[in-house]
Scaffold this motif. Structure first.
Motif, PDB file in Angstrom:
ATOM      1  N   GLU A  31      -1.574  10.648   4.267  1.00  0.00           N
ATOM      2  CA  GLU A  31      -3.016  10.442   4.080  1.00  0.00           C
ATOM      3  C   GLU A  31      -3.613   9.603   5.197  1.00  0.00           C
ATOM      4  O   GLU A  31      -4.752   9.806   5.605  1.00  0.00           O
ATOM      5  N   ARG A  32      -2.855   8.666   5.692  1.00  0.00           N
ATOM      6  CA  ARG A  32      -3.363   7.759   6.719  1.00  0.00           C
ATOM      7  C   ARG A  32      -3.268   8.363   8.124  1.00  0.00           C
ATOM      8  O   ARG A  32      -4.156   8.174   8.944  1.00  0.00           O
ATOM      9  N   PRO A  53      -4.298  -2.360  -1.249  1.00  0.00           N
ATOM     10  CA  PRO A  53      -4.638  -1.540  -0.077  1.00  0.00           C
ATOM     11  C   PRO A  53      -4.232  -2.159   1.266  1.00  0.00           C
ATOM     12  O   PRO A  53      -3.730  -1.444   2.142  1.00  0.00           O
ATOM     13  N   GLN A  73       3.592   9.866   1.131  1.00  0.00           N
ATOM     14  CA  GLN A  73       2.247  10.424   0.922  1.00  0.00           C
ATOM     15  C   GLN A  73       1.173   9.498   1.504  1.00  0.00           C
ATOM     16  O   GLN A  73       0.190   9.974   2.076  1.00  0.00           O
ATOM     17  N   ASP A  74       1.359   8.187   1.394  1.00  0.00           N
ATOM     18  CA  ASP A  74       0.420   7.241   2.019  1.00  0.00           C
ATOM     19  C   ASP A  74       0.390   7.449   3.535  1.00  0.00           C
ATOM     20  O   ASP A  74      -0.675   7.399   4.160  1.00  0.00           O
ATOM     21  N   ALA A 127       4.570   1.275   0.533  1.00  0.00           N
ATOM     22  CA  ALA A 127       3.843   2.513   0.806  1.00  0.00           C
ATOM     23  C   ALA A 127       4.798   3.686   0.621  1.00  0.00           C
ATOM     24  O   ALA A 127       6.017   3.525   0.641  1.00  0.00           O
ATOM     25  N   THR A 128       4.226   4.850   0.454  1.00  0.00           N
ATOM     26  CA  THR A 128       5.010   6.067   0.257  1.00  0.00           C
ATOM     27  C   THR A 128       4.800   7.013   1.436  1.00  0.00           C
ATOM     28  O   THR A 128       3.903   6.802   2.265  1.00  0.00           O
ATOM     29  N   ILE A 177      -0.453  -1.810   1.680  1.00  0.00           N
ATOM     30  CA  ILE A 177      -0.092  -0.425   1.977  1.00  0.00           C
ATOM     31  C   ILE A 177      -0.378  -0.120   3.447  1.00  0.00           C
ATOM     32  O   ILE A 177       0.451   0.458   4.158  1.00  0.00           O
ATOM     33  N   LYS A 178      -1.554  -0.527   3.920  1.00  0.00           N
ATOM     34  CA  LYS A 178      -1.933  -0.288   5.317  1.00  0.00           C
ATOM     35  C   LYS A 178      -0.949  -0.962   6.263  1.00  0.00           C
ATOM     36  O   LYS A 178      -0.488  -0.359   7.243  1.00  0.00           O
ATOM     37  N   GLY A 216       0.284  -2.137  -5.444  1.00  0.00           N
ATOM     38  CA  GLY A 216      -0.432  -1.155  -4.637  1.00  0.00           C
ATOM     39  C   GLY A 216      -1.695  -1.712  -4.016  1.00  0.00           C
ATOM     40  O   GLY A 216      -2.751  -1.093  -4.071  1.00  0.00           O
ATOM     41  N   CYS A 233       2.369   0.900   6.319  1.00  0.00           N
ATOM     42  CA  CYS A 233       2.240   2.158   7.064  1.00  0.00           C
ATOM     43  C   CYS A 233       2.190   1.906   8.569  1.00  0.00           C
ATOM     44  O   CYS A 233       2.840   2.610   9.353  1.00  0.00           O
TER      45      CYS A 233
END
Length: 145
Positions: free
Chosen positions: A11-12, A65, A7-8, A4-5, A68-69, A63, A72
């Protein structure tokens, strides 16, 4: 490679949350310490890799989802100095999901193109060497009567 970044994370969880989790040093021109967030994301990705390496070659590209979650959620948990319960619970769920993926009880989810299995499993398998079974149907038949 982080899953994840920053930016992720924004957004989250919003930029305000990142300011609270990783405040920028006094006099900085940014509102949060991006390097601190990136380090937490790298650590979270390494932790996820430690579970997923059982089943997949890591790092996993793509990537996805759910990945990524999870990254994060783990990074947010690491950054949260207050130990808030909902954040700890999200981290626990992310770890359990990674363990479930490694144990084949869950999947990585769909890839960016909608494919059901975006990551190929490791080739080969486990070889089990064990003696012949002592209790087969014939040996137990006397006990079943």
């Amino acid at each position: 490679m982080a899953y994840a970044t920053v930016q992720d994370m924004i957004e989250r969880f919003t930029e305000a949350e990142l300011r609270a989790l990783a405040p920028a040093p006094a006099g900085a021109t940014v509102s949060y310490a991006a390097a601190t967030v990136e380090r937490a994301l790298d650590d979270a990705s390494a932790e996820l890799d430690s579970y997923l390496a059982v089943k997949f070659p890591v790092p996993i590209a793509g990537g996805l989802p759910l990945l990524i979650k999870a990254a994060c959620d783990l990074a947010r948990e690491a950054l949260d100095r207050q130990g808030r319960e909902p954040i700890r619970d999200a981290g626990k769920r992310a770890r359990q999901w990674a363990k479930d993926v490694a144990a084949c009880r869950a999947t990585l989810g769909s890839g960016p193109d909608g494919d059901a299995e975006a990551v190929p499993p490791i080739e080969g398998g486990v070889q089990v060497l064990a003696p012949d079974s002592v209790f087969d149907g014939e040996a137990l038949e006397a006990f079943l009567r």
